[in-house]
Scaffold this active site. Structure first.
Site, PDB file in Angstrom:
ATOM      1  N   TYR A   1      -1.654   0.080  10.400  1.00  0.00           N
ATOM      2  CA  TYR A   1      -1.905  -0.558   9.101  1.00  0.00           C
ATOM      3  C   TYR A   1      -0.714  -0.383   8.175  1.00  0.00           C
ATOM      4  CZ  TYR A   1      -3.476  -1.006   4.303  1.00  0.00           C
ATOM      5  OH  TYR A   1      -3.561  -1.344   2.974  1.00  0.00           O
TER       6      TYR A   1
ATOM      7  N   SER B   1       0.840  -1.204   0.000  1.00  0.00           N
ATOM      8  CA  SER B   1       0.000   0.000   0.000  1.00  0.00           C
ATOM      9  C   SER B   1       0.868   1.244   0.000  1.00  0.00           C
ATOM     10  CB  SER B   1      -0.893   0.002   1.248  1.00  0.00           C
ATOM     11  OG  SER B   1      -1.497   1.261   1.448  1.00  0.00           O
TER      12      SER B   1
ATOM     13  N   LYS C   1       2.065  -3.254   6.564  1.00  0.00           N
ATOM     14  CA  LYS C   1       2.370  -3.437   5.147  1.00  0.00           C
ATOM     15  C   LYS C   1       3.872  -3.323   4.884  1.00  0.00           C
ATOM     16  CE  LYS C   1      -1.552  -4.414   3.312  1.00  0.00           C
ATOM     17  NZ  LYS C   1      -1.761  -5.740   2.688  1.00  0.00           N
TER      18      LYS C   1
END
Length: 347
Positions: free
Chosen positions: A141, A117, A145
């Protein structure tokens, strides 16, 4: 080739399944259906209900379906939720990938496409974000990643697994209405939801150092994103085939695995106000003006991809423009929300 697609019943995953099956690739889907929809997976595609945390299930799936490549999309993906539940995100996204990598290595799988991402970059202070832009994620988050990329590359080097980490930007649109995004977590469906009930969509901040004062983002059509996964998977497969043909098998396993890290975007910025105005036009709701509210913490002014590397490495470029994204997304929204206005979509 047979590809295991984790998270293949999700919004993006289902598009990857569609792209790969239409291209003639054999796939099997693994999904725990925590956010996915079984109906998104074609009947002819084998489906395994379960989690990447389940090593025994992964071993059976890889062996039972003779899996030779993996496209890993299964993950928890909501930035705000990750702040509230960081340990849950690390368990699902990091530990889940660790278990998957162990199963991949043990099962002799030699290709992994990892869904990363643009969140790994955090708040980059650059006009265009390249793959060399420093990664300073701003949320658990984004951290998971980035850690996932590190793990994938390290396992690839150690076990002769060719890897591609795809950092994609703001995803929108639908290949078919049935595969549309049914969640309300991103800008486009959030505006749809407001317009459907006759409320004004919100713009968070209009005092950024951008042409119209609102944040600028790079939007990518989910159909283009799915095609990028297909292209990356095939590139890794070709690399593995070349390695398998090497005369020195040990060198093939340790020295020729490919390692790609690529942005997936259009390289064009669209402001939030421009996007909201386009959505109003496409949906026929131009009578409802957006309201401006204070900035949200942590929103960078501009995040736009440099998309040169993937064009150079794989010959891939995005084909769909922003209007196509909004139009296809609205058609899907109307299918899943019959109460939405049946406004005529401009051609």
């Amino acid at each position: 080739m047979t590809y295991l697609i984790t998270g293949g019943a999700g919004y993006i995953g289902a598009h990857v399944v569609r792209a790969m099956t239409q291209a003639g690739e054999r796939v099997v889907v693994l999904d725990d259906l925590s956010t996915g929809d079984r109906n998104r997976v074609p009947e002819q595609v084998p489906f395994v209900l379960g989690s990447t945390l389940d090593r025994a299930l992964l071993d059976r799936t890889i062996a039972g379906h003779a899996v030779t490549g993996v496209v890993h999309l299964a993950a928890k993906k909501q930035v705000g939720e990750s702040v509230e539940l960081p340990l849950h995100y690390y368990k699902e996204n990091v530990q889940g990938l660790q278990v998957l990598l162990e199963a991949i290595a043990a099962g002799g799988v030699r290709q992994l496409v990892f869904s990363s991402s643009a969140a790994v970059y955090g708040m980059p202070d650059v006009d265009l974000v390249t793959e060399d832009t420093p990664c300073v994620p701003m949320s658990p988050y984004g951290e998971t990643k980035l850690v996932g990329e590190w793990m994938a590359r390290a396992a690839g080097r150690a076990h002769g697994i060719s890897t591609a980490c795809l950092r994609y930007f703001n995803v929108a649109g639908a290949a078919t209405p049935e595969l549309a995004d049914t969640g309300v977590f991103n800008l486009v469906p959030m505006v749809f939801e407001k317009l459907t009930v006759g409320q004004a969509p919100q713009i968070f901040g209009d005092d950024y150092p951008t042409p119209d004062g609102t944040c600028v983002r790079d939007y990518i059509h989910v159909e283009d994103l799915a095609d990028a996964h297909l292209v990356a998977a095939r590139a890794l497969a070709a690399q593995s085939a070349d390695a398998a043909a090497a005369t020195d098998a040990s060198a093939a396993a340790s020295g020729t695995a490919r390692d790609l890290t690529l942005n997936i975007g259009r390289g064009e910025g669209v402001s939030v106000r421009e996007m909201v105005d386009l959505i109003a036009e496409v949906t026929g709701h131009t009578e409802i003006a957006a309201t401006v509210t204070p900035r949200r913490p942590g929103d960078p002014a501009r995040v736009v991809a440099a998309a040169d590397a993937i064009a150079d490495e794989l010959g891939w470029t995005a084909r769909h423009d922003v209007r196509a994204m909004v139009t296809s997304a609205w058609e899907g929204w109307c299918l899943h929300h019959p109460e939405a206005s049946a406004a005529v979509v401009p051609s």
